[in-house]
Write a protein that holds these residues in place. Structure first.
Motif, mmCIF file in Angstrom:
data_model
loop_
_atom_site.group_PDB
_atom_site.id
_atom_site.type_symbol
_atom_site.label_atom_id
_atom_site.label_comp_id
_atom_site.label_asym_id
_atom_site.label_seq_id
_atom_site.Cartn_x
_atom_site.Cartn_y
_atom_site.Cartn_z
ATOM 1 N N PHE A 229 9.242 2.344 -10.600
ATOM 2 C CA PHE A 229 9.766 1.301 -9.715
ATOM 3 C C PHE A 229 8.737 0.939 -8.653
ATOM 4 C CE2 PHE A 229 12.022 -0.281 -6.007
ATOM 5 C CZ PHE A 229 12.849 -1.241 -6.559
ATOM 6 N N CYS A 230 8.133 1.937 -8.041
ATOM 7 C CA CYS A 230 7.153 1.688 -6.977
ATOM 8 C C CYS A 230 5.908 0.983 -7.510
ATOM 9 C CB CYS A 230 6.758 3.001 -6.303
ATOM 10 S SG CYS A 230 8.076 3.792 -5.346
ATOM 11 N N LEU A 231 5.362 1.473 -8.619
ATOM 12 C CA LEU A 231 4.132 0.901 -9.150
ATOM 13 C C LEU A 231 4.359 -0.494 -9.734
ATOM 14 C CD1 LEU A 231 2.649 4.110 -10.790
ATOM 15 C CD2 LEU A 231 1.723 2.884 -8.818
ATOM 16 N N LEU B 107 0.827 -1.207 0.000
ATOM 17 C CA LEU B 107 0.000 0.000 0.000
ATOM 18 C C LEU B 107 0.865 1.263 0.000
ATOM 19 C CD1 LEU B 107 -2.836 -0.955 2.516
ATOM 20 C CD2 LEU B 107 -3.050 -0.696 0.038
ATOM 21 N N LEU B 108 1.883 1.292 0.870
ATOM 22 C CA LEU B 108 2.754 2.464 0.962
ATOM 23 C C LEU B 108 3.559 2.657 -0.320
ATOM 24 C CD1 LEU B 108 4.063 2.062 4.627
ATOM 25 C CD2 LEU B 108 2.372 3.712 3.794
ATOM 26 N N LEU B 109 4.064 1.556 -0.860
ATOM 27 C CA LEU B 109 4.891 1.619 -2.063
ATOM 28 C C LEU B 109 4.103 2.147 -3.254
ATOM 29 C CD1 LEU B 109 7.830 0.727 -2.896
ATOM 30 C CD2 LEU B 109 6.782 -1.372 -3.753
ATOM 31 N N THR B 110 2.940 1.576 -3.488
ATOM 32 C CA THR B 110 2.155 1.983 -4.651
ATOM 33 C C THR B 110 1.527 3.360 -4.453
ATOM 34 O OG1 THR B 110 0.357 0.633 -3.739
ATOM 35 C CG2 THR B 110 1.645 -0.324 -5.504
ATOM 36 N N ALA B 111 1.158 3.698 -3.223
ATOM 37 C CA ALA B 111 0.610 5.031 -2.978
ATOM 38 C C ALA B 111 1.657 6.111 -3.258
ATOM 39 C CB ALA B 111 0.123 5.146 -1.535
ATOM 40 N N PHE B 112 2.890 5.870 -2.829
ATOM 41 C CA PHE B 112 3.956 6.839 -3.085
ATOM 42 C C PHE B 112 4.236 6.947 -4.581
ATOM 43 C CE2 PHE B 112 8.559 7.926 -3.380
ATOM 44 C CZ PHE B 112 8.463 9.206 -2.844
ATOM 45 N N GLY B 113 4.290 5.803 -5.262
ATOM 46 C CA GLY B 113 4.517 5.824 -6.700
ATOM 47 C C GLY B 113 3.413 6.556 -7.438
ATOM 48 N N GLY B 114 2.174 6.312 -7.049
ATOM 49 C CA GLY B 114 1.055 6.990 -7.688
ATOM 50 C C GLY B 114 1.072 8.480 -7.455
ATOM 51 N N LEU B 115 1.465 8.902 -6.240
ATOM 52 C CA LEU B 115 1.535 10.326 -5.931
ATOM 53 C C LEU B 115 2.612 11.028 -6.757
ATOM 54 C CD1 LEU B 115 0.491 12.625 -4.140
ATOM 55 C CD2 LEU B 115 2.234 12.006 -2.458
ATOM 56 N N VAL B 116 3.786 10.396 -6.861
ATOM 57 C CA VAL B 116 4.875 10.975 -7.662
ATOM 58 C C VAL B 116 4.456 11.091 -9.120
ATOM 59 C CG1 VAL B 116 7.218 10.574 -8.517
ATOM 60 C CG2 VAL B 116 6.694 10.193 -6.102
ATOM 61 N N LEU B 117 3.723 10.097 -9.607
ATOM 62 C CA LEU B 117 3.320 10.075 -11.012
ATOM 63 C C LEU B 117 2.407 11.235 -11.384
ATOM 64 C CD1 LEU B 117 3.641 8.313 -13.576
ATOM 65 C CD2 LEU B 117 1.531 7.128 -12.895
ATOM 66 N N THR B 118 1.739 11.838 -10.403
ATOM 67 C CA THR B 118 0.779 12.899 -10.714
ATOM 68 C C THR B 118 1.419 14.133 -11.351
ATOM 69 O OG1 THR B 118 0.906 13.975 -8.529
ATOM 70 C CG2 THR B 118 -0.681 12.177 -8.796
ATOM 71 N N ILE B 119 2.740 14.322 -11.178
ATOM 72 C CA ILE B 119 3.359 15.523 -11.750
ATOM 73 C C ILE B 119 4.053 15.225 -13.081
ATOM 74 C CG2 ILE B 119 3.662 16.636 -9.518
ATOM 75 C CD1 ILE B 119 6.566 15.864 -9.566
#
Length: 300
Positions: free
Chosen positions: A223-225, A12-24
């Motif tokens: 990497f995260c996603l 959950l933490l890994l994919t949430a961080f990856g998804g957040l970074v992807l927004t920009i």
């Protein structure tokens, strides 16, 4: 906390961080103010180079470094991510940001469908209902684009959603570490971008934004996603693309004053509300299953 709980929380933490970074990602592409193919070439070249360097350094210090591309399965996953990157970049230039991210959100629906067809993970009735609502939302968005010149971009976004969902499903089925595979896949769009740039010419007015995007944003997000399916189900991983669905249009509106059409907002709202409701339901169901599993392991 049981090991399975640890893995689920890590996922959950890994994919949430990856998804957040992807927004920009999309705002940085737009800020570079360049042509389609040169941006694809430069962004891909930088992302691939940084990823390869990180992997080589990791491998030199640890024998546990994951394979850059794990076998034939890794090649298939890399091909899907690579093709999705090509169609994604086309969608950035040929449709609105809101349409792009709203349609990309369909990858969760396709992930559930592919898991059902190929992994025999039958979706719950609630997931089937969510898929119907999501399809309705996308049809509203695409219908608004007919005759406006955005239809080609919408179809490219749809192709990206399908290929990302397929890559997630294959990764989950294989159980292999694909953290670098999604990054190795960037070699394909680089080759396509380089070939097309040689034909149409090079123009990027503000390359710093693409350098930041390729060197930092894309390696972290990919990497995260790409590692998420090791710990979460395919539909759960795909749900974290919802962050881009919600936030990317906001960043573009704040920076470029790009306002989505009424139909796009209606369709997008249906998608977002459906995804949020379904995500909350999935988390609740997952919590109940883990509690039941703990109760079986530790009977009173």
């Amino acid at each position: 906390m049981a090991p399975s709980d640890d893995n689920h929380t890590k996922g959950l933490l890994l994919t949430a961080f990856g998804g957040l970074v992807l927004t920009i990602d999309i705002p940085l592409i737009r800020l570079a103010d360049g042509d389609h193919w040169p941006i694809l070439m430069v962004r891909s070249a930088i992302t691939f180079s940084v990823s390869l360097i990180v992997w080589l350094v990791w491998r030199s210090f640890s024998s546990k470094a994951p394979a850059f591309v794990p076998g034939r399965t890794g090649l298939l996953v890399a091909a899907l991510y690579g093709l999705s990157a090509v169609t994604f970049m086309g969608a950035v230039f040929y449709t609105t940001t809101a349409n792009l991210v709203f349609i990309l959100a369909l990858n969760s629906m396709f992930a559930a469908l592919f898991s059902w067809l190929f992994l025999k993970e039958r979706p719950a009735p609630a997931t089937l209902v969510a898929m119907v609502f999501m399809l309705a939302g996308v049809l509203i968005i695409v219908g608004d684009s007919i005759g406006t010149g955005n239809l080609a971009g919408d179809l490219m976004a749809l192709a990206s959603a399908i290929m990302i969902a397929a890559a997630i499903t294959i990764t989950r089925h294989s159980g292999k570490d694909m953290g670098f595979t999604a990054l190795a896949a960037i070699l394909l769009p680089f080759l396509v971008g380089a070939f097309m740039t040689s034909k149409v010419g090079y123009r990027i007015d503000d390359p710093l934004w693409i350098i930041i995007n390729g060197a930092i944003i894309m390696p972290i997000a990919f990497f995260c996603l790409a590692n998420g399916p090791k710990y979460l189900s395919g539909p759960e991983v795909a749900m974290f693309y919802l962050l881009e669905t919600v936030l990317a249009p906001i960043w573009v509106w704040m920076i470029f004053s790009e306002i989505p059409s009424t139909q796009s907002l209606v369709g997008g709202t249906i998608l977002i509300v459906t995804l949020i409701a379904h995500s909350l339901w999935q988390l609740h169901q997952g919590r109940r299953r883990r509690q039941a599993a703990r109760a079986l392991r530790h009977p009173i």
